[in-house]
Write an enzyme that holds these catalytic residues in place. Structure first.
Site, PDB file in Angstrom:
ATOM      1  N   ASP A   1     -10.708   0.112  14.531  1.00 22.92           N
ATOM      2  CA  ASP A   1     -11.369  -0.295  12.901  1.00 22.92           C
ATOM      3  C   ASP A   1     -13.133   1.137  13.167  1.00 22.92           C
ATOM      4  OD1 ASP A   1      -9.558  -1.510  12.029  1.00 22.92           O
ATOM      5  OD2 ASP A   1      -9.959  -3.521  13.088  1.00 22.92           O
TER       6      ASP A   1
ATOM      7  N   GLU B   1      -7.525  -2.560  -2.737  1.00 21.20           N
ATOM      8  CA  GLU B   1      -6.654  -1.086  -1.856  1.00 21.20           C
ATOM      9  C   GLU B   1      -6.089  -0.281  -2.414  1.00 21.20           C
ATOM     10  OE1 GLU B   1      -5.085  -2.877   2.286  1.00 21.20           O
ATOM     11  OE2 GLU B   1      -6.169  -4.984   1.697  1.00 21.20           O
TER      12      GLU B   1
ATOM     13  N   HIS C   1      -8.207  -1.132   5.919  1.00 19.50           N
ATOM     14  CA  HIS C   1      -8.758  -2.462   6.343  1.00 19.50           C
ATOM     15  C   HIS C   1      -8.751  -3.050   5.596  1.00 19.50           C
ATOM     16  CE1 HIS C   1      -9.705  -4.941  10.092  1.00 19.50           C
ATOM     17  NE2 HIS C   1     -10.915  -5.333   9.029  1.00 19.50           N
TER      18      HIS C   1
ATOM     19  N   ASN D   1       0.936  -1.002   0.090  1.00 18.16           N
ATOM     20  CA  ASN D   1      -0.060  -0.137  -0.155  1.00 18.16           C
ATOM     21  C   ASN D   1       0.486   1.161  -0.370  1.00 18.16           C
ATOM     22  OD1 ASN D   1      -2.854  -0.721  -0.045  1.00 18.16           O
ATOM     23  ND2 ASN D   1      -2.871  -1.594   1.433  1.00 18.16           N
TER      24      ASN D   1
HETATM   25  C1  GAR Z   1      -3.157  -4.999   4.143  1.00 17.96           C
HETATM   26  O1  GAR Z   1      -4.100  -5.542   3.744  1.00 17.96           O
HETATM   27  C2  GAR Z   1      -3.955  -4.035   4.930  1.00 17.96           C
HETATM   28  O2  GAR Z   1      -5.199  -3.887   4.688  1.00 17.96           O
HETATM   29  C3  GAR Z   1      -3.737  -4.691   6.011  1.00 17.96           C
HETATM   30  O3  GAR Z   1      -2.541  -5.187   6.042  1.00 17.96           O
HETATM   31  C4  GAR Z   1      -2.577  -5.805   4.907  1.00 17.96           C
HETATM   32  C5  GAR Z   1      -0.936  -4.885   4.439  1.00 17.96           C
HETATM   33  O4  GAR Z   1      -0.299  -4.959   2.948  1.00 17.96           O
HETATM   34  N1  GAR Z   1      -4.481  -4.042   7.537  1.00 17.96           N
HETATM   35  C6  GAR Z   1      -4.545  -4.839   8.405  1.00 17.96           C
HETATM   36  O5  GAR Z   1      -4.964  -5.318   8.001  1.00 17.96           O
HETATM   37  C7  GAR Z   1      -5.270  -3.478   9.794  1.00 17.96           C
HETATM   38  N2  GAR Z   1      -5.435  -3.369  10.546  1.00 17.96           N
HETATM   39  P1  GAR Z   1       1.009  -4.284   2.548  1.00 17.96           P
HETATM   40  O6  GAR Z   1       2.059  -4.057   4.401  1.00 17.96           O
HETATM   41  O7  GAR Z   1       1.158  -4.819   1.864  1.00 17.96           O
HETATM   42  O8  GAR Z   1      -0.117  -2.443   2.317  1.00 17.96           O
END
Ligand code: GAR
Length: 205
Positions: free
Chosen positions: A151, A180, A110, A14
């Site tokens: 959340d 996302e 999220h 992200n």
């Molecule tokens: C993503 O899917 C984000 O939405 C989730 O962790 C992942 C991180 O991916 N976040 C949560 O679960 C927060 N409660 P990334 O490090 O590749 O961006």
């Protein structure tokens, strides 16, 4: 230009989406000025370094005491003149003083259709496993303002994806992650462009 801090814990795809958007001129009125990790080994820190963005780990390893951790994070945010904090895969709970100081200026992504499948213990793959265990026919992602709950703040953007026959947590995670990356950039642009329009709310207040 509004200075953004992105807070991370892991792979940072992200964060990469935000970096790519900034490089491509799709991040309007904002720049990524700082990356803060909750873990020293997070790959997201390497992504920041590779793109010349100041990056630091300020987690439990460096500051086991919550008060000290809060001071360190607040010091870094103030020092970089941050106007908006983006939690992008940040797997730690923010200290309450930080949430108060940056009220309406912290957003989180999220990987579910909030208010479903959230709260303490629901993060990353566990969220997708819970969606499958519940037999839901759809899932998605939500970007929301952060308040002192887990959340629970108001949603900014939400987008749905179908749950497919034969999905496991990995395949569902991959489908949600694509969404996302898109809605996080859109939500940052929305929050930045609305800054100052709603009194008491948003980074321009
Ligand atoms: C993503 O899917 C984000 O939405 C989730 O962790 C992942 C991180 O991916 N976040 C949560 O679960 C927060 N409660 P990334 O490090 O590749 O961006």
């Amino acid at each position: 230009m509004l200075n953004i801090a992105v807070m991370v814990s892991g792979g940072g795809t992200n964060l990469q989406a935000l970096i790519d958007a900034e490089k491509g001129g799709q991040l309007r009125g904002a720049r990524i000025a700082l990356v803060i990790s909750s873990r020293p080994g997070a790959y997201a820190l390497e992504r920041a370094a590779a793109n010349g963005i100041e990056a630091v780990s300020l987690g439990k390893a460096e500051f086991p005491d919550e008060g000290e951790r809060e001071k360190a994070i607040l010091g870094a945010l103030r020092g970089a003149g941050i106007g908006l904090v983006v939690l992008a895969g940040y797997m730690s709970i923010l200290p309450p003083g930080l949430i108060r100081e940056y009220e309406w200026r912290i957003i989180n992504i999220h990987p579910s259709l909030l208010p479903k499948h959230c709260g303490m213990g629901f993060y990353g793959k566990r969220v997708h496993a819970a969606v499958l265990a519940a037999g839901d026919s759809e899932s998605g992602a939500t970007v929301h303002y952060v308040d002192e709950g887990v959340d629970t703040g108001p949603a900014i953007i939400q987008e749905r994806v179908p749950v497919m026959e034969g999905d496991d947590a990995d395949s569902l995670a991959a489908r949600v992650l694509e969404v996302e990356h898109r809605i996080l950039v859109a939500a940052v642009n929305k929050v930045v462009s609305e800054a100052g329009q709603a009194p008491g709310r948003g980074p321009g207040r």
